[in-house]
Design a protein around this motif. Structure first.
Motif, PDB file in Angstrom:
ATOM      1  N   GLU A 145       0.848  -1.058   0.045  1.00  0.00           N
ATOM      2  CA  GLU A 145      -0.090   0.070  -0.052  1.00  0.00           C
ATOM      3  C   GLU A 145       0.865   1.194  -0.200  1.00  0.00           C
ATOM      4  O   GLU A 145       0.556   2.313  -0.556  1.00  0.00           O
ATOM      5  CB  GLU A 145      -1.051  -0.001   1.264  1.00  0.00           C
ATOM      6  CG  GLU A 145      -1.729  -1.211   1.449  1.00  0.00           C
ATOM      7  CD  GLU A 145      -2.801  -1.125   0.002  1.00  0.00           C
ATOM      8  OE1 GLU A 145      -2.773  -0.307  -0.622  1.00  0.00           O
ATOM      9  OE2 GLU A 145      -3.041  -2.469  -0.112  1.00  0.00           O
ATOM     10  N   GLN A 180       3.052   2.869  -3.341  1.00  0.00           N
ATOM     11  CA  GLN A 180       2.388   3.513  -4.545  1.00  0.00           C
ATOM     12  C   GLN A 180       2.594   5.057  -4.088  1.00  0.00           C
ATOM     13  O   GLN A 180       3.145   5.997  -4.893  1.00  0.00           O
ATOM     14  CB  GLN A 180       0.989   3.193  -4.530  1.00  0.00           C
ATOM     15  CG  GLN A 180       0.119   3.821  -5.734  1.00  0.00           C
ATOM     16  CD  GLN A 180      -0.236   4.880  -5.487  1.00  0.00           C
ATOM     17  OE1 GLN A 180      -0.868   5.540  -4.359  1.00  0.00           O
ATOM     18  NE2 GLN A 180      -0.444   5.685  -6.611  1.00  0.00           N
ATOM     19  N   ASN A 198       1.033  13.084  -1.484  1.00  0.00           N
ATOM     20  CA  ASN A 198       1.277  11.618  -1.536  1.00  0.00           C
ATOM     21  C   ASN A 198       1.721  11.199  -0.084  1.00  0.00           C
ATOM     22  O   ASN A 198       1.514   9.952   0.237  1.00  0.00           O
ATOM     23  CB  ASN A 198       2.559  11.552  -2.517  1.00  0.00           C
ATOM     24  CG  ASN A 198       2.049  11.708  -4.128  1.00  0.00           C
ATOM     25  OD1 ASN A 198       2.811  12.274  -4.913  1.00  0.00           O
ATOM     26  ND2 ASN A 198       0.728  11.286  -4.468  1.00  0.00           N
ATOM     27  N   HIS A 239      -7.609   2.078  -3.753  1.00  0.00           N
ATOM     28  CA  HIS A 239      -7.709   2.575  -4.912  1.00  0.00           C
ATOM     29  C   HIS A 239      -6.663   1.865  -5.964  1.00  0.00           C
ATOM     30  O   HIS A 239      -7.073   1.193  -6.966  1.00  0.00           O
ATOM     31  CB  HIS A 239      -7.235   4.129  -5.215  1.00  0.00           C
ATOM     32  CG  HIS A 239      -7.086   4.655  -6.706  1.00  0.00           C
ATOM     33  ND1 HIS A 239      -8.259   4.664  -7.253  1.00  0.00           N
ATOM     34  CD2 HIS A 239      -6.078   4.970  -7.412  1.00  0.00           C
ATOM     35  CE1 HIS A 239      -7.789   4.990  -8.529  1.00  0.00           C
ATOM     36  NE2 HIS A 239      -6.355   5.436  -8.652  1.00  0.00           N
ATOM     37  N   GLN A 240      -5.571   1.768  -5.395  1.00  0.00           N
ATOM     38  CA  GLN A 240      -4.175   0.989  -6.304  1.00  0.00           C
ATOM     39  C   GLN A 240      -4.875  -0.512  -6.417  1.00  0.00           C
ATOM     40  O   GLN A 240      -4.607  -1.084  -7.537  1.00  0.00           O
ATOM     41  CB  GLN A 240      -3.105   0.970  -5.473  1.00  0.00           C
ATOM     42  CG  GLN A 240      -1.854   0.796  -6.117  1.00  0.00           C
ATOM     43  CD  GLN A 240      -1.577   1.743  -7.401  1.00  0.00           C
ATOM     44  OE1 GLN A 240      -1.966   2.871  -7.170  1.00  0.00           O
ATOM     45  NE2 GLN A 240      -1.032   1.475  -8.308  1.00  0.00           N
ATOM     46  N   GLU A 241      -5.388  -1.202  -5.346  1.00  0.00           N
ATOM     47  CA  GLU A 241      -5.519  -2.479  -5.353  1.00  0.00           C
ATOM     48  C   GLU A 241      -6.727  -2.725  -6.634  1.00  0.00           C
ATOM     49  O   GLU A 241      -6.801  -3.657  -7.324  1.00  0.00           O
ATOM     50  CB  GLU A 241      -6.060  -2.992  -4.009  1.00  0.00           C
ATOM     51  CG  GLU A 241      -5.940  -4.655  -4.032  1.00  0.00           C
ATOM     52  CD  GLU A 241      -6.122  -5.287  -2.953  1.00  0.00           C
ATOM     53  OE1 GLU A 241      -6.239  -6.643  -2.712  1.00  0.00           O
ATOM     54  OE2 GLU A 241      -6.255  -4.433  -1.512  1.00  0.00           O
ATOM     55  N   GLN A 250      -5.375  -2.812 -10.022  1.00  0.00           N
ATOM     56  CA  GLN A 250      -4.443  -3.841 -10.279  1.00  0.00           C
ATOM     57  C   GLN A 250      -5.571  -5.128 -10.279  1.00  0.00           C
ATOM     58  O   GLN A 250      -5.324  -5.997 -11.414  1.00  0.00           O
ATOM     59  CB  GLN A 250      -3.441  -4.335  -9.010  1.00  0.00           C
ATOM     60  CG  GLN A 250      -2.281  -3.523  -9.063  1.00  0.00           C
ATOM     61  CD  GLN A 250      -1.620  -3.798  -7.955  1.00  0.00           C
ATOM     62  OE1 GLN A 250      -1.793  -4.231  -6.910  1.00  0.00           O
ATOM     63  NE2 GLN A 250      -0.626  -3.098  -7.813  1.00  0.00           N
TER      64      GLN A 250
END
Ligand code: ADP
Length: 427
Positions: free
Chosen positions: A209, A212, A248, A287-289, A292
């Motif tokens: 996590e 990113q 970020n 979001h990132q997961e 993917q």
């Protein structure tokens, strides 16, 4: 206490029946030598009349709490250890204490309590209190410096039985205790191993996590340096990139806070919250997961929703758990079709705020619907089965509820209902 207990207990009671009060010494001797000598259970016959006589005197003096009295008068325990006599023991008893001298008895009971002196007090207390039997695990000294763990049973005579015949039986449990110790060690090792592997999973999820936003910080930092290195640095561009870097970094900090909040037993902080903001943060978190896993998440958030009262981190945890479960479910669906999750918030008429997470996964088997929120219920090979249990307990702590159902057109829908905040103060 022990699986050996009922067996040995029955033996003691059977022995008490053998010794009828009117059997004389000669017949006891006969019975003992014929019946009991070769019995495979270690047996001692004890004459405890001196203790019984002392107890009568103490009762006459008004002593009621014998245990307290004996602790205050250890000399009485010492006296009993010397005057209560073992009159005889069978072969198994001699073997148990490593004695091959047949004339070892008679002697006082002192040797039985050398390794566990406090047991003498408990045995005397049970006798004084008129109990029929007393059982405990204790250690006794055997010859050659050996210490033996035994289940110790004593049965006291009651008038009109022969008062000089108290039975003591011992069953060796050394092996059982060793096995129990090994089992405990094994369980501790397994628990440790599973903690280590959970830690490993946690570490890789944190790494996953946090990578990113950290990657974005590095990228934006490098781009800023390049802009600054130009003959005419573009400061506006650099400022914009720096702002992105701060965002970020904030995101990374939030992720760490969230994981820390999940891992530690922090005290919940109740405040007025916007459920829509909670959903926003949860969506950013996964979001990132979702990218993917190629799952589209569509929020459909109600406008002008009243606030709810609760713990921000815990409610975020509920939404994240539901979203992650939904993504896993979609991954496990067979065939093609939309890979989509819809997150809805709305204000129900009866003062409840509802959050739903609906997915296009395979749905929930009818037989599982009642068990989903049970601890350790999981249909996944690597599942812990704790996610929904935690969600349910968080919802209960917020005076809300969580339910699961199947959607008419396939997939599952989880609904959380929370009371809308009134005018009450928060802590
Ligand atoms: P785990 O994910 O470790 O199995 P959970 O408590 O999160 O534990 O979930 C328990 C079970 O509920 C899952 O194993 C799965 O069978 C079922 N489940 C949860 N969410 C969904 C969903 N969105 N669709 C279908 N089944 C689900």
């Amino acid at each position: 206490m022990s699986s050996l207990l009922p067996e040995a207990h029955a033996a003691v009671l059977a022995l008490a029946d053998v010794f009828e009060p009117n059997i004389d010494d000669a017949s006891i001797n006969l019975t003992f030598s014929r019946l009991l000598r070769h019995m495979p259970i270690a047996l001692w016959v004890v004459d405890s009349r001196s203790a019984a006589a002392a107890f009568d005197r103490l009762r006459a003096e008004g002593v009621e709490d014998i245990e307290a009295y004996l602790l205050e008068h250890p000399e009485l325990v010492e006296l009993a250890c010397d005057t209560v006599m073992v009159s005889r023991a069978n072969d198994a008893a001699l073997r148990l204490i490593g004695q091959d001298d047949e004339s070892y008895y008679p002697r006082s009971v002192r040797h039985m309590f050398e390794a566990t002196p406090q047991a003498a007090v408990r045995v005397m207390t049970a006798h004084f209190n008129g109990l029929r039997t007393h059982v405990e695990e204790l250690r006794i000294n055997a010859s050659g410096g050996r210490v033996v763990d035994v289940l110790f049973l004593v049965t006291y005579p009651r008038p009109p039985e022969r008062l000089d015949v108290t039975f003591i039986i011992m069953v060796e449990i050394t092996e059982r205790l060793v096995a129990e110790t090994q089992l405990r060690q094994l369980q501790a090792d397994l628990a440790h191993a599973s903690r280590v592997s959970t830690l490993g999973e946690l570490a890789s999820s944190i790494a996953h996590e946090v990578r990113q936003p950290l990657g974005a910080i590095i990228l934006n930092g490098n781009t800023s340096i390049r802009w600054l290195d130009k003959p005419e640095p573009n400061l506006d561009k650099v400022r914009h990139l720096l702002e992105r870097m701060v965002e970020n970094a904030t995101e990374a900090t939030e992720i760490i806070d969230r994981i820390q909040g999940m891992a530690s037993k922090r005290i919940p902080i109740r405040s007025r919250l916007s459920l829509n903001e909670i959903v926003d943060v949860a969506l950013r978190f996964i979001h990132q997961e979702s990218i993917q896993r190629n799952v589209a998440i569509r929020p459909s958030l109600g406008v002008d929703l009243p606030q709810v009262i609760g713990d921000r981190i815990q409610l975020q945890q509920v939404v994240v758990n539901l979203l992650v479960n939904a993504m896993h479910a979609i991954d496990h669906r067979e065939g093609v079709g939309p890979r989509q999750i819809v997150v809805t918030t709305e204000h129900e008429v009866d003062g409840l705020i509802t959050l739903t997470v609906a997915d296009t996964g395979p749905g929930i088997a009818e037989t599982h619907l009642d068990n989903l929120f049970d601890g350790f219920f999981s249909t996944k090979d690597d599942g812990m089965g704790m996610g929904l249990t935690i969600c349910a307990s968080i919802m209960r702590a917020h005076e809300g509820e969580i339910t699961a159902a199947n959607r008419a057109d396939g997939g599952a829908v989880f609904s959380c209902r929370l009371p809308a905040a009134g005018d009450e103060a928060t802590v």
